[in-house]
Design a protein around this motif. Structure first.
Motif, PDB file in Angstrom:
ATOM      1  N   LEU A  17       0.807  -1.194   0.136  1.00 33.31           N
ATOM      2  CA  LEU A  17      -0.118  -0.099   0.095  1.00 33.31           C
ATOM      3  C   LEU A  17       0.954   1.306   0.006  1.00 33.31           C
ATOM      4  O   LEU A  17       0.504   2.091  -0.719  1.00 33.31           O
ATOM      5  CB  LEU A  17      -0.994   0.033   1.154  1.00 33.31           C
ATOM      6  N   VAL A  18       1.991   1.266   0.814  1.00 32.49           N
ATOM      7  CA  VAL A  18       2.769   2.186   0.701  1.00 32.49           C
ATOM      8  C   VAL A  18       3.373   2.560  -0.873  1.00 32.49           C
ATOM      9  O   VAL A  18       3.466   3.838  -1.091  1.00 32.49           O
ATOM     10  CB  VAL A  18       4.018   2.132   1.742  1.00 32.49           C
ATOM     11  N   GLN A  19       3.869   1.633  -1.190  1.00 31.98           N
ATOM     12  CA  GLN A  19       4.340   1.816  -2.561  1.00 31.98           C
ATOM     13  C   GLN A  19       3.152   2.391  -3.424  1.00 31.98           C
ATOM     14  O   GLN A  19       3.757   3.253  -4.442  1.00 31.98           O
ATOM     15  CB  GLN A  19       4.887   0.358  -3.121  1.00 31.98           C
ATOM     16  N   GLN A  22       2.828   6.050  -2.719  1.00 34.47           N
ATOM     17  CA  GLN A  22       4.217   6.877  -3.063  1.00 34.47           C
ATOM     18  C   GLN A  22       3.978   7.278  -4.686  1.00 34.47           C
ATOM     19  O   GLN A  22       4.286   8.154  -5.084  1.00 34.47           O
ATOM     20  CB  GLN A  22       5.432   6.008  -2.668  1.00 34.47           C
ATOM     21  N   ALA A  23       3.672   6.090  -5.200  1.00 40.00           N
ATOM     22  CA  ALA A  23       3.410   6.359  -6.892  1.00 40.00           C
ATOM     23  C   ALA A  23       2.266   7.266  -7.201  1.00 40.00           C
ATOM     24  O   ALA A  23       2.588   8.160  -7.841  1.00 40.00           O
ATOM     25  CB  ALA A  23       3.225   4.999  -7.429  1.00 40.00           C
ATOM     26  N   GLU A  24       1.310   7.305  -6.454  1.00 46.50           N
ATOM     27  CA  GLU A  24       0.185   8.202  -6.576  1.00 46.50           C
ATOM     28  C   GLU A  24       0.578   9.606  -6.253  1.00 46.50           C
ATOM     29  O   GLU A  24       0.398  10.596  -6.957  1.00 46.50           O
ATOM     30  CB  GLU A  24      -1.250   7.764  -5.715  1.00 46.50           C
ATOM     31  N   ALA A  25       1.242   9.673  -5.340  1.00 47.05           N
ATOM     32  CA  ALA A  25       1.676  11.107  -4.791  1.00 47.05           C
ATOM     33  C   ALA A  25       2.726  11.718  -5.594  1.00 47.05           C
ATOM     34  O   ALA A  25       2.631  12.695  -6.043  1.00 47.05           O
ATOM     35  CB  ALA A  25       2.428  11.049  -3.569  1.00 47.05           C
ATOM     36  N   LYS A  26       3.246  10.794  -6.265  1.00 44.44           N
ATOM     37  CA  LYS A  26       4.339  11.245  -7.328  1.00 44.44           C
ATOM     38  C   LYS A  26       3.814  11.615  -8.694  1.00 44.44           C
ATOM     39  O   LYS A  26       4.274  12.717  -9.271  1.00 44.44           O
ATOM     40  CB  LYS A  26       5.588   9.971  -7.703  1.00 44.44           C
ATOM     41  N   ASN A  27       2.724  10.979  -9.016  1.00 49.21           N
ATOM     42  CA  ASN A  27       2.184  11.036 -10.178  1.00 49.21           C
ATOM     43  C   ASN A  27       1.253  12.234 -10.007  1.00 49.21           C
ATOM     44  O   ASN A  27       1.127  13.134 -11.045  1.00 49.21           O
ATOM     45  CB  ASN A  27       1.136  10.057 -10.535  1.00 49.21           C
ATOM     46  N   ARG A  28       0.881  12.906  -8.905  1.00 55.16           N
ATOM     47  CA  ARG A  28       0.415  14.129  -8.526  1.00 55.16           C
ATOM     48  C   ARG A  28       1.262  15.242  -8.292  1.00 55.16           C
ATOM     49  O   ARG A  28       0.745  16.417  -8.181  1.00 55.16           O
ATOM     50  CB  ARG A  28      -0.730  14.025  -7.162  1.00 55.16           C
ATOM     51  N   PRO A  87      -5.534   6.025  -4.060  1.00 57.44           N
ATOM     52  CA  PRO A  87      -5.802   7.277  -4.296  1.00 57.44           C
ATOM     53  C   PRO A  87      -6.871   7.831  -3.238  1.00 57.44           C
ATOM     54  O   PRO A  87      -6.688   8.994  -2.600  1.00 57.44           O
ATOM     55  CB  PRO A  87      -6.620   7.432  -5.588  1.00 57.44           C
ATOM     56  N   LYS A  88      -7.764   7.013  -2.843  1.00 58.04           N
ATOM     57  CA  LYS A  88      -8.638   7.556  -1.657  1.00 58.04           C
ATOM     58  C   LYS A  88      -7.928   7.586  -0.438  1.00 58.04           C
ATOM     59  O   LYS A  88      -8.368   8.600   0.449  1.00 58.04           O
ATOM     60  CB  LYS A  88      -9.980   6.495  -1.653  1.00 58.04           C
ATOM     61  N   ILE A  89      -7.253   6.735  -0.157  1.00 53.70           N
ATOM     62  CA  ILE A  89      -6.396   6.672   1.287  1.00 53.70           C
ATOM     63  C   ILE A  89      -5.602   8.118   1.315  1.00 53.70           C
ATOM     64  O   ILE A  89      -5.434   8.635   2.293  1.00 53.70           O
ATOM     65  CB  ILE A  89      -5.754   5.375   1.436  1.00 53.70           C
ATOM     66  N   LEU A  90      -4.907   8.299   0.396  1.00 51.16           N
ATOM     67  CA  LEU A  90      -3.981   9.617   0.269  1.00 51.16           C
ATOM     68  C   LEU A  90      -4.889  10.646   0.425  1.00 51.16           C
ATOM     69  O   LEU A  90      -4.471  11.538   1.327  1.00 51.16           O
ATOM     70  CB  LEU A  90      -3.168   9.475  -1.209  1.00 51.16           C
TER      71      LEU A  90
END
Length: 98
Positions: A17-19, A22-28, A87-90
């Motif tokens: 989930l962390v990975q 992290q990918a979602e945050a980087k994409n944004r 995405p939802k958790i972030l």
């Protein structure tokens, strides 16, 4: 930079989930650090995060974490955790920190 700590029993189940988060945050293009720690280690490192997200399996410990820190402590919804809905958790974590 915002720091999100995911907490679980042993620190293993949240690593995927962390990975994804992290990918979602980087994409944004977000300036966010996301890490996973086992419960005992998390208690010793409360100052290293802006928010704590507890895995559903340790939701019972929310009160203990809230007593130990003035930072937001949330339990990840079982359905979002099971689906690894990064995405939802972030989004939920970012909303709590603002």
């Amino acid at each position: 930079m915002k720091k999100i700590m995911l907490v679980c029993n042993a620190g293993m189940s949240t690593s995927l989930l962390v990975q994804k988060m992290q990918a979602e945050a980087k994409n944004r293009g977000l300036d966010v650090t996301i890490e996973a720690r086992p419960m005992a280690e998390a208690m010793e490192n409360l100052d290293s995060a802006d928010i704590l997200l507890l895995g559903p399996q340790i939701g019972y410990a929310k009160g203990d974490f809230q007593k130990a820190t003035d930072k937001p402590v949330e339990v990840i919804a079982m359905v979002d955790y099971g689906r690894m809905n990064a995405p939802k958790i972030l989004d939920a974590a970012l909303a709590e920190m603002n």
